[in-house]
Design a protein around this motif. Structure first.
Motif, mmCIF file in Angstrom:
data_model
loop_
_atom_site.group_PDB
_atom_site.id
_atom_site.type_symbol
_atom_site.label_atom_id
_atom_site.label_comp_id
_atom_site.label_asym_id
_atom_site.label_seq_id
_atom_site.Cartn_x
_atom_site.Cartn_y
_atom_site.Cartn_z
ATOM 1 N N LEU A 126 0.824 -1.203 0.000
ATOM 2 C CA LEU A 126 0.000 0.000 0.000
ATOM 3 C C LEU A 126 0.862 1.259 0.000
ATOM 4 C CD1 LEU A 126 -2.920 1.211 0.310
ATOM 5 C CD2 LEU A 126 -2.525 1.122 2.796
ATOM 6 N N VAL A 127 0.546 2.186 -0.923
ATOM 7 C CA VAL A 127 1.165 3.507 -0.959
ATOM 8 C C VAL A 127 0.091 4.539 -0.626
ATOM 9 C CG1 VAL A 127 2.216 5.271 -2.438
ATOM 10 C CG2 VAL A 127 2.931 2.885 -2.647
ATOM 11 N N LEU A 128 0.426 5.470 0.257
ATOM 12 C CA LEU A 128 -0.495 6.539 0.631
ATOM 13 C C LEU A 128 -0.056 7.849 -0.007
ATOM 14 C CD1 LEU A 128 -0.938 5.794 4.451
ATOM 15 C CD2 LEU A 128 -2.403 5.044 2.556
ATOM 16 N N ILE A 129 -1.035 8.620 -0.479
ATOM 17 C CA ILE A 129 -0.795 9.936 -1.068
ATOM 18 C C ILE A 129 -1.517 10.972 -0.226
ATOM 19 C CG2 ILE A 129 -1.148 11.417 -3.084
ATOM 20 C CD1 ILE A 129 0.784 9.297 -3.790
ATOM 21 N N ASN A 130 -0.790 11.988 0.236
ATOM 22 C CA ASN A 130 -1.386 13.058 1.041
ATOM 23 C C ASN A 130 -1.181 14.394 0.323
ATOM 24 O OD1 ASN A 130 -2.524 14.359 3.383
ATOM 25 N ND2 ASN A 130 -0.455 15.012 3.904
ATOM 26 N N PRO A 131 -2.169 14.826 -0.491
ATOM 27 C CA PRO A 131 -1.978 16.021 -1.311
ATOM 28 C C PRO A 131 -2.366 17.334 -0.633
ATOM 29 C CG PRO A 131 -4.036 14.984 -1.892
ATOM 30 C CD PRO A 131 -3.425 14.129 -0.805
ATOM 31 N N GLY A 132 -2.902 17.273 0.580
ATOM 32 C CA GLY A 132 -3.345 18.485 1.258
ATOM 33 C C GLY A 132 -2.291 19.040 2.195
ATOM 34 N N ALA A 133 -2.636 20.157 2.828
ATOM 35 C CA ALA A 133 -1.793 20.772 3.863
ATOM 36 C C ALA A 133 -2.613 21.879 4.507
ATOM 37 C CB ALA A 133 -0.498 21.332 3.289
ATOM 38 N N SER A 134 -2.769 21.819 5.813
ATOM 39 C CA SER A 134 -3.614 22.799 6.492
ATOM 40 C C SER A 134 -2.934 24.151 6.643
ATOM 41 C CB SER A 134 -4.020 22.270 7.875
ATOM 42 O OG SER A 134 -2.884 21.936 8.641
ATOM 43 N N PHE A 135 -1.609 24.218 6.488
ATOM 44 C CA PHE A 135 -0.869 25.468 6.639
ATOM 45 C C PHE A 135 -1.319 26.510 5.625
ATOM 46 C CE2 PHE A 135 2.763 28.127 5.343
ATOM 47 C CZ PHE A 135 3.115 28.704 6.553
ATOM 48 N N THR A 158 3.932 12.849 0.449
ATOM 49 C CA THR A 158 3.179 13.901 1.123
ATOM 50 C C THR A 158 3.822 15.271 0.980
ATOM 51 O OG1 THR A 158 2.359 14.598 3.319
ATOM 52 C CG2 THR A 158 4.444 13.414 3.276
ATOM 53 N N ASN A 159 3.026 16.297 1.176
ATOM 54 C CA ASN A 159 3.567 17.631 1.398
ATOM 55 C C ASN A 159 4.161 17.686 2.802
ATOM 56 O OD1 ASN A 159 2.600 18.807 -1.115
ATOM 57 N ND2 ASN A 159 0.553 18.733 -0.228
ATOM 58 N N ASP A 160 4.805 18.801 3.126
ATOM 59 C CA ASP A 160 5.395 18.985 4.453
ATOM 60 C C ASP A 160 4.270 19.314 5.435
ATOM 61 O OD1 ASP A 160 6.970 19.541 6.666
ATOM 62 O OD2 ASP A 160 7.341 21.606 6.031
ATOM 63 N N THR A 161 3.645 18.266 5.947
ATOM 64 C CA THR A 161 2.507 18.452 6.839
ATOM 65 C C THR A 161 2.403 17.259 7.785
ATOM 66 O OG1 THR A 161 0.128 18.986 6.851
ATOM 67 C CG2 THR A 161 0.884 17.403 5.200
ATOM 68 N N GLY A 162 1.394 17.276 8.677
ATOM 69 C CA GLY A 162 1.305 16.346 9.779
ATOM 70 C C GLY A 162 1.520 14.868 9.475
ATOM 71 N N PRO A 163 0.873 14.293 8.449
ATOM 72 C CA PRO A 163 1.072 12.860 8.173
ATOM 73 C C PRO A 163 2.522 12.472 7.926
ATOM 74 C CG PRO A 163 -0.915 13.620 7.101
ATOM 75 C CD PRO A 163 -0.255 14.841 7.671
ATOM 76 N N ARG A 164 3.347 13.423 7.467
ATOM 77 C CA ARG A 164 4.786 13.142 7.328
ATOM 78 C C ARG A 164 5.372 12.686 8.655
ATOM 79 N NH1 ARG A 164 9.291 17.720 8.110
ATOM 80 N NH2 ARG A 164 11.173 16.485 7.677
ATOM 81 N N HIS A 165 5.018 13.368 9.722
ATOM 82 C CA HIS A 165 5.552 13.042 11.039
ATOM 83 C C HIS A 165 4.931 11.754 11.581
ATOM 84 C CE1 HIS A 165 5.880 17.429 10.455
ATOM 85 N NE2 HIS A 165 7.088 17.227 10.942
ATOM 86 N N VAL A 166 3.661 11.525 11.256
ATOM 87 C CA VAL A 166 3.009 10.279 11.666
ATOM 88 C C VAL A 166 3.751 9.089 11.060
ATOM 89 C CG1 VAL A 166 0.890 8.918 11.501
ATOM 90 C CG2 VAL A 166 0.755 11.368 11.986
ATOM 91 N N ALA A 167 4.068 9.182 9.775
ATOM 92 C CA ALA A 167 4.789 8.087 9.109
ATOM 93 C C ALA A 167 6.140 7.850 9.765
ATOM 94 C CB ALA A 167 4.965 8.403 7.621
ATOM 95 N N ALA A 168 6.889 8.917 10.005
ATOM 96 C CA ALA A 168 8.208 8.768 10.607
ATOM 97 C C ALA A 168 8.113 8.153 12.003
ATOM 98 C CB ALA A 168 8.904 10.122 10.674
#
Length: 356
Positions: free
Chosen positions: A181-190, A264-274
């Motif tokens: 599974l690959v996840l794509i996160n195209p949004g960013a709340s910033f 992902t963009n530089d946003t929250g899910p990036r840190h969740v993955a790490a």
């Protein structure tokens, strides 16, 4: 606790360090209700106290809410408050709650409300970039932590793990077939400036399906529905729309943990993955990686040098060149590096992926 998703994740090393400092203490995390799923199941906490996000423009109601919350904290008879956010409001709240020791950074004019004031790094140009993870750990070091482990960690609940598998099954993902599974996160709340182009996310998603043989799923919040729809409209392959199937922040952690890669963009899910040990490709535009560096070996960062950046703006006043100059090939190449490295690791074969 901080109010942003990524910051909450970057605060987890500090929570672990505080537990190490005070193994017998009762430790409560005060967190916004919408961020509670991030700290659910965290073993270093005894209690999670939630508050509703305050609404703007309702002065009397906000003051009453502040008084009620201060009363709740006062009833807890806390000895020490560690303030991760820089806001004046958090310092005032703990002062009103009569917590005898209040530790935080001296910012936003709140120094007189603190008993222990840490000075943030500054130069004549303003604040010096310090990775948020290290910024928070500075509080633990001040309190006595020696060489605290900076590794971010998140934990999932069994009920969220089960709910996540149900969501993925609804989307047609069948892990028992061996498909990854690959996840794509195209949004960013910033802000819009932080978002890479939807059609390029779609192009990378298509290549992940065709060339990597992966199932690809979109993640995002309800507010990011427009950009999710743009990606779906531009994609030629079938993608799983997890937000439409009922994705929550709790199930997001479980879904990320069961995935093989996040783009992902530089946003929250990036840190969740790490924090869950999942490889991640992060696309940087107007934001400076120096503020959010996480030292994750399985991250590949994609960024181009432009004269105007990193500007930290929410909306680009020019032509958004920091994002438009990043093409789909650049991002897919980083994804392919991580994908190949993961396959080699599974077979026990050394691989030489590029460093982030």
């Amino acid at each position: 606790m901080p109010t942003w998703l990524g910051d909450c994740v970057m605060a987890t090393p500090t929570l672990r360090a505080l537990r190490g400092l005070y193994p017998q203490a009762h430790i409560t995390a005060l967190v916004k209700s919408d961020m509670r799923p991030i700290v659910d199941a965290t073993p270093w906490l005894d209690r999670i106290l939630t508050i509703r996000p305050h609404k703007r423009g309702r002065g009397d109601a906000r003051r009453r809410s502040m008084l009620r919350l201060a009363g709740r904290l006062a009833a807890g008879r806390f000895d020490l408050a560690v303030l991760l956010p820089n806001s004046f409001r958090t310092a005032l709240l703990t002062k009103m709650a009569k917590i005898p020791r209040r530790v935080g950074y001296d910012r936003d004019g709140r120094g007189f409300l603190l008993t222990d004031r840490l000075l943030p790094r500054r130069s004549h140009d303003g604040y010096i970039p310090v990775p948020t993870r290290e910024y928070f750990l500075g509080l633990a070091r001040y309190l006595g932590a020696v060489d605290p482990d900076p590794t971010m960690e998140l934990f999932t609940r069994p009920q969220d793990d089960r709910a996540a598998q149900v969501l993925l099954a609804k989307g047609g993902y069948q892990p028992e077939s061996g498909q990854r599974l690959v996840l794509i996160n195209p949004g960013a709340s910033f802000g819009d400036a932080k978002r890479w182009l939807p059609d390029r996310f779609a192009a990378v998603a298509d290549r992940c399906v065709r060339e990597l043989g992966a199932a690809v799923a979109l993640i995002g919040s309800p507010r990011e529905r427009p950009v999710l729809d743009q990606v779906l409209a531009a994609a030629k392959e079938s993608l799983i729309d997890l937000p439409r199937l009922g994705l929550t922040l709790g199930t997001l952690k479980s879904i990320v943990r069961s995935s093989s890669l996040l783009i992902t963009n530089d946003t929250g899910p990036r840190h969740v993955a790490a924090a869950l040990g999942v490889p991640v490709v992060t696309i940087f535009g107007p934001t400076d990686p120096a503020w959010t560096e996480i030292g994750f070996a399985l991250e590949r960062q994609v960024m181009v040098s432009v004269f105007c950046g990193p500007c930290q703006r929410k909306v680009c006043p020019l032509d958004h060149r920091c994002m438009t100059r990043i093409d789909a090939e650049m991002v897919f190449a980083r994804a392919g590096d991580l994908w190949s490295a993961a396959q080699s690791a599974q077979r026990g074969v050394p691989s030489g992926g590029s460093e982030a």
